[in-house]
Design a protein around this motif. Structure first.
Motif, PDB file in Angstrom:
ATOM      1  N   SER A   1       0.843  -1.201   0.000  1.00 24.48           N
ATOM      2  CA  SER A   1       0.000   0.000   0.000  1.00 24.48           C
ATOM      3  C   SER A   1       0.873   1.245   0.000  1.00 24.48           C
ATOM      4  O   SER A   1       1.887   1.304   0.701  1.00 24.48           O
ATOM      5  CB  SER A   1      -0.912   0.009   1.231  1.00 24.48           C
ATOM      6  N   ASP A   2       0.474   2.233  -0.779  1.00 19.25           N
ATOM      7  CA  ASP A   2       1.150   3.525  -0.772  1.00 19.25           C
ATOM      8  C   ASP A   2       0.358   4.552   0.040  1.00 19.25           C
ATOM      9  O   ASP A   2       0.767   5.711   0.155  1.00 19.25           O
ATOM     10  CB  ASP A   2       1.326   4.052  -2.201  1.00 19.25           C
TER      11      ASP A   2
ATOM     12  N   GLN B   1       6.646   8.935   7.188  1.00 22.05           N
ATOM     13  CA  GLN B   1       5.248   8.853   6.781  1.00 22.05           C
ATOM     14  C   GLN B   1       4.835   7.379   6.882  1.00 22.05           C
ATOM     15  O   GLN B   1       5.096   6.590   5.965  1.00 22.05           O
ATOM     16  CB  GLN B   1       5.057   9.347   5.353  1.00 22.05           C
ATOM     17  N   PRO B   2       4.259   6.957   8.001  1.00 19.55           N
ATOM     18  CA  PRO B   2       3.921   5.543   8.170  1.00 19.55           C
ATOM     19  C   PRO B   2       2.908   5.064   7.130  1.00 19.55           C
ATOM     20  O   PRO B   2       1.998   5.806   6.747  1.00 19.55           O
ATOM     21  CB  PRO B   2       3.316   5.495   9.588  1.00 19.55           C
ATOM     22  N   ARG B   3       3.118   3.836   6.669  1.00 26.62           N
ATOM     23  CA  ARG B   3       2.154   3.174   5.785  1.00 26.62           C
ATOM     24  C   ARG B   3       1.861   1.792   6.358  1.00 26.62           C
ATOM     25  O   ARG B   3       2.728   1.156   6.957  1.00 26.62           O
ATOM     26  CB  ARG B   3       2.703   3.018   4.358  1.00 26.62           C
ATOM     27  N   ARG B   4       0.646   1.336   6.168  1.00 25.16           N
ATOM     28  CA  ARG B   4       0.276   0.003   6.643  1.00 25.16           C
ATOM     29  C   ARG B   4       0.661  -0.995   5.567  1.00 25.16           C
ATOM     30  O   ARG B   4      -0.166  -1.479   4.800  1.00 25.16           O
ATOM     31  CB  ARG B   4      -1.227  -0.048   6.931  1.00 25.16           C
TER      32      ARG B   4
ATOM     33  N   ALA C   1      14.374   4.789  13.505  1.00 22.87           N
ATOM     34  CA  ALA C   1      13.258   5.587  12.976  1.00 22.87           C
ATOM     35  C   ALA C   1      13.282   5.703  11.457  1.00 22.87           C
ATOM     36  O   ALA C   1      13.077   6.776  10.889  1.00 22.87           O
ATOM     37  CB  ALA C   1      13.243   6.977  13.622  1.00 22.87           C
ATOM     38  N   GLN C   2      13.559   4.579  10.792  1.00 22.38           N
ATOM     39  CA  GLN C   2      13.520   4.514   9.326  1.00 22.38           C
ATOM     40  C   GLN C   2      12.333   3.648   8.905  1.00 22.38           C
ATOM     41  O   GLN C   2      11.909   2.774   9.663  1.00 22.38           O
ATOM     42  CB  GLN C   2      14.837   3.941   8.803  1.00 22.38           C
ATOM     43  N   ASN C   3      11.833   3.877   7.718  1.00 21.83           N
ATOM     44  CA  ASN C   3      10.589   3.226   7.294  1.00 21.83           C
ATOM     45  C   ASN C   3      10.841   2.019   6.379  1.00 21.83           C
ATOM     46  O   ASN C   3      11.173   2.187   5.210  1.00 21.83           O
ATOM     47  CB  ASN C   3       9.700   4.231   6.565  1.00 21.83           C
ATOM     48  N   PRO C   4      10.650   0.789   6.891  1.00 16.01           N
ATOM     49  CA  PRO C   4      10.880  -0.404   6.072  1.00 16.01           C
ATOM     50  C   PRO C   4       9.773  -0.671   5.049  1.00 16.01           C
ATOM     51  O   PRO C   4       9.849  -1.654   4.319  1.00 16.01           O
ATOM     52  CB  PRO C   4      10.943  -1.545   7.098  1.00 16.01           C
ATOM     53  N   SER C   5       8.754   0.185   5.004  1.00 12.75           N
ATOM     54  CA  SER C   5       7.785   0.081   3.915  1.00 12.75           C
ATOM     55  C   SER C   5       8.369   0.656   2.626  1.00 12.75           C
ATOM     56  O   SER C   5       7.813   0.458   1.549  1.00 12.75           O
ATOM     57  CB  SER C   5       6.488   0.819   4.275  1.00 12.75           C
TER      58      SER C   5
END
Length: 207
Positions: free
Chosen positions: A52-53, A88-91, A124-128
């Motif tokens: 998901s974006d 920017q969190p994504r599910r 605090a890095q985003n693995p999405s």
């Protein structure tokens, strides 16, 4: 007849992060049985959230931050809450799961899982984001360009979806999960996040 201990996880599952020290201790305690050939360990990806974006809804962000706080309080697990303001969190955990599948082909799945968890929960890095995963791949010794190609191939072939379906068919619907497969008998192992004793005894009882 040897048995297989199945560990089903998602690298972006906060309870898996909390369980990590106990899981490592359990594997250590099982080493004599593994070395004897009576037990094998097999990992399976859980696939917590599909591609998901879309930005994560505020209410879900609040819910997950509460989960982090509960795990930190209950288990003493470290979390970097800057993630929620700096990213920017994504599910979407499927990319991180695919990264672990790619690393598995190089016998680096455990290293990739750790790199993703540390990037997410400590740095605090985003693995999405594929770029974050590419940095994780480089950190564990993989070529970033080849990694990205392998990620695309894994997605096109639906390899993660096949593994997720296999996990579901075994009743591994929560993460982390443990189960022992011996012959055609599958026994789910209740988790203890703080003490390996009951899990170790349950595993030994099956094998």
């Amino acid at each position: 007849m040897s048995a297989t201990l199945i560990y089903c996880y998602d690298p972006m599952c906060s309870w898996c992060w909390g369980f990590k020290p106990t899981w490592q201790a359990l594997q250590k305690a099982l080493e004599p049985i593994i070395e004897s050939g009576d037990l094998y360990i097999n990992t399976m990806l859980g696939g917590l959230a599909v591609d998901s974006d879309a930005p994560m809804p505020p209410q879900m962000q609040t819910l997950l931050q509460g989960t982090w706080e509960r795990i930190a309080s209950q288990l003493g697990t470290k979390f970097n809450f800057d993630f929620w303001t700096q990213c920017q969190p994504r599910r979407s955990t499927y990319p991180a799961c695919r990264a672990c599948l790619v690393a598995r082909d190089h016998n680096l799945e455990s290293d990739m899982m750790s790199a993703i968890q540390e990037a997410y929960y400590l740095n605090a890095q985003n693995p999405s984001d594929v770029e974050t995963l590419s940095h994780c791949a480089e950190h564990i010794g993989l070529n970033p360009m080849q990694f990205k190609k392998a990620m695309q191939h894994t997605k096109e072939q639906g390899l993660l979806e096949k593994e997720v379906n296999s996990a579901r068919s075994l009743g591994l619907n929560s993460f982390p999960s443990l189960a022992v497969l011996k012959g055609d008998k599958l026994v789910h192992i209740p988790l203890d996040y703080e003490d390996i004793t009951s899990m170790l005894n349950d595993i030994k009882a099956v094998i």
